[in-house]
Design an enzyme around this catalytic site. Structure first.
Site, mmCIF file in Angstrom:
data_model
loop_
_atom_site.group_PDB
_atom_site.id
_atom_site.type_symbol
_atom_site.label_atom_id
_atom_site.label_comp_id
_atom_site.label_asym_id
_atom_site.label_seq_id
_atom_site.Cartn_x
_atom_site.Cartn_y
_atom_site.Cartn_z
ATOM 1 C CG LEU A 143 0.380 9.002 -4.485
ATOM 2 C CD1 LEU A 143 1.074 9.287 -3.157
ATOM 3 C CD2 LEU A 143 1.410 8.600 -5.538
ATOM 4 C CG ASP A 144 -1.575 2.563 -6.951
ATOM 5 O OD1 ASP A 144 -2.357 3.173 -7.698
ATOM 6 O OD2 ASP A 144 -0.630 1.865 -7.351
ATOM 7 C CE LYS A 145 -7.091 0.512 1.519
ATOM 8 N NZ LYS A 145 -8.180 -0.496 1.656
#
Length: 330
Positions: A143-145
């Site tokens: 998942l993106d940060k």
């Protein structure tokens, strides 16, 4: 001798006519590059222009194909770090974790510590990695940060391979929740369009032509309406980098708070007075995109039964949602 490398391809667009030097052009488009390092790479023969070696002073021309092949420095060994993890499920084969916003999944340039991998190494002692790479032990997907929500992590090689195949064959079910600017014409729909690196900024992804990038399919359903915004439930058929954010931005409905893809300013409705100040305050306090991976379903690698997990919205997302329900009802 085989050496791990970073391969970057750049294509100078047809409208480029400012006689930019090769080293300057590469520095502009390659993340974390400095002009000194780029010049050294050109001199060492790591850069080809139209399959030929050129000097740093070469002036790039429209249509030039620039190929960059650089040796990767060996990454530092990921170290266990004690941290509080929200473990949704754990058994001898997998861990399902609810990742908070702001946490990077695995160590990389600029984020060698404080990542989910560092925390998992402390939690488990060690995780398997079929490729022998200590940097991403057991990580099956990301998942993106700044995106919160569910991730599944493998605890052994068998589980890693089994889960990875499910992602490749698109048998993993994932549901996201997002708040977007504007109201799509249809209450349910599908966005498609190949996703690849942006030609304007190599750090970003974009919807590109059919001859570039990778196919991507995003399904959405509006679940709640607000004043010039709405909350949607999103399901993915593919898992491209930044897919949800790129698709919604491309179709003029960027995710609320997304500073990268145009969701961090008022996009629909009046943009003045108290309304503008309210949105500016919410976006600044949120400091991320309103995107949450709510559910995750897959075949368990040991029991071979379908399992599904769900997690609640994190506090920052819930606060924005509560504010919209109070002040932004249509």
């Amino acid at each position: 001798m085989s050496e791990e490398t970073t391969n970057i391809d750049l294509l100078v667009p047809p409208g480029h006519h400012d006689n930019t030097r090769l080293d300057v052009y590469i520095t502009t488009f390659v993340q974390n590059a400095t002009r000194v390092k780029v010049q050294a790479g050109i001199k060492a023969g790591h850069v080809l222009v139209n399959n030929k070696l050129e000097k740093s002073s070469y002036k790039v021309q429209p249509g030039d194909k620039i190929e960059i092949v650089l040796p990767k420095p060996p990454p530092p060994e990921a170290r266990p770090e004690e941290m509080k993890l929200d473990i949704v499920h754990e058994d001898d084969h997998i861990i399902v974790v609810n990742k908070p916003p702001g946490m990077v999944v695995h160590p990389a340039f600029g984020n060698w510590s404080g990542t989910l991998v560092n925390g998992l190494l402390h939690h488990t002692g060690n995780l398997s990695d079929p490729d022998g790479d200590d940097i991403r032990p057991g990580i099956v997907h990301r998942l993106d940060k700044l995106t919160s929500g569910l991730l599944v992590v493998a605890k052994n090689d068998k589980a890693h391979n089994f889960l990875s195949q499910q992602f490749v064959s698109r048998k993993i079910s994932r549901t996201y929740q997002a708040i977007i600017w504007g109201i799509p014409e249809e209450p349910e729909g599908t966005y498609t369009g190949n996703i690849g690196r942006s030609t304007r900024d190599r750090k970003l992804m974009a919807v590109v032509g059919d001859d570039r990038g990778k196919t991507a399919t995003t399904h959405y359903k509006i679940v709640e309406y607000f004043d010039h915004l709405c909350m949607v439930e999103v399901k993915l058929e593919t898992g491209r980098t930044h897919q949800i954010r790129v698709h919604f931005s491309h179709f003029n409905h960027p995710i609320f708070g997304d500073t990268v893809y145009g969701g961090d300013s008022v996009r629909y409705g009046p943009n003045s007075g108290s309304r503008k100040k309210m949105f500016e305050h919410l976006i600044a306090k949120l400091n991320r995109q309103c995107l949450h991976a709510k559910t995750l379903g897959f075949i368990h690698p040991e029991t071979l039964e379908h399992v599904e997990f769900e997690c609640e919205l994190p506090g920052d997302f819930s606060n924005v949602l509560s504010k919209f329900r109070q002040l932004c009802k249509p």
